[in-house]
Design an enzyme around this catalytic site. Sequence first.
Site, short mmCIF file in Angstrom:
data_model
loop_
_atom_site.label_atom_id
_atom_site.label_comp_id
_atom_site.label_asym_id
_atom_site.label_seq_id
_atom_site.Cartn_x
_atom_site.Cartn_y
_atom_site.Cartn_z
N GLY A 37 -0.62 -5.94 -20.42
CA GLY A 37 0.26 -6.37 -21.14
C GLY A 37 -0.65 -7.27 -22.38
N CYS A 127 -0.74 -11.98 -4.20
CA CYS A 127 -1.49 -11.09 -5.27
C CYS A 127 -2.60 -11.76 -5.75
CB CYS A 127 -0.67 -10.31 -6.09
SG CYS A 127 -1.63 -9.18 -7.02
N CYS A 224 5.86 -5.92 -9.30
CA CYS A 224 5.34 -4.37 -9.84
C CYS A 224 5.87 -3.31 -8.89
CB CYS A 224 3.99 -4.34 -10.16
SG CYS A 224 2.78 -4.68 -8.62
#
Length: 390
Positions: A37, A127, A224
């Site tokens: 990104g 995460c 995601c």
Amino acid sequence: MIFLAPDRAPARDAELNSLGFAKPPAQTRVVVAMSGGVDSSVVAAKLKSEGYDVIGVTLQLYDHGAALAKKGACCAGQDIHDARRVAERMGFPHYVLDYENKFRESVIDEFADAYLAGATPVPCIRCNERVKFRDLLETARDLDADCMATGHYIQRKPGAGRAELHMAADPARDQSYFLFSTTQEQLDYLRFPLGHLVSKAETRALATEYGLSVADKPDSQDICFVPNGDYASVIEKLRPGAADPGEIVDMEGNVLAQHRGVIHYTVGQRRGLGIGGLGEPLYVVRLDPETRQVIVGPKSELATTIVPVSEVNWLGDQPFTGEIPCSVRIRSTRPPRPAILRPLENGRAEVELLDAEEGVSPGQACVFYETDGTRVLGGGWITLRRQRAA
């Protein structure tokens, strides 16, 4: 205050570089966690342009074939390609690490099990905690990096002998809620070069300045591994039979309707219950996976003043004892509210909200902040609600 990697102490009057190390940028190695990104791409490009020894690392976190069909996710195939293009343009090495098994074990499986248990999990926090700031950070150390940098919008500031975690300068981009479980040891090693920027427009302007192809790339919106935000379909795929039907009942146990699976509902939900025409709006106040019941009630039943939390990570200077005035955020989309934090044993705590909050949900995070300040004092995971407002 000076924060350095172990065994690299500078002379007392040595000049520090922009990352806080007493040596030239060219002698300072930085591993940049690159998602593909614009944010992490700008971090890598900026540090490289300043002369740092940059190594870009991108994690492949789930099935690559599925990733290619979803552009907006942080670990999608297109994003790996975009990260590689940034590295090629700026002239630094870039590696892709297959963390699919680690990600499944540390994040996806718990996400599915938490939903089946009636909670509303936040996998992005897990995460960061279990993959990016644990396994990837260790990889950075193995590469003899002085620090690891990410594109998160949060600030790391010098404090009384150690680094402090603070909200981003741009409230609209602040990601402190998702980073509350960052430990002190991790914080000492991490750097967040975008946290001081006052708007995302500044980040995109830097991307344009560096000639990055991702300058206009849209921000990812979904988790995601959850296409289009459809949590239920992912849970059904991971845990066949998870969408067994059951009853929607009121607070007294009266059956009002049938539902198509507890996993389709969250605490605080009003729409989609299929029980209109009862005189007053009803909301999901609790989920009972064992009986497969969705319990609904009036909005007043959602108001909570006592929030029990577990797995507390404490980043404050004072001992984690007694009563600690602070502000807390119980959802990422809500502002911090005044509260009293009461530490308990075994990493647990009780948070008393000075004003009742609605829709406090097990599985969400409760993040602690300095009262009337920007410093993150830590946080924990919300467990079952114990007391609603009178």
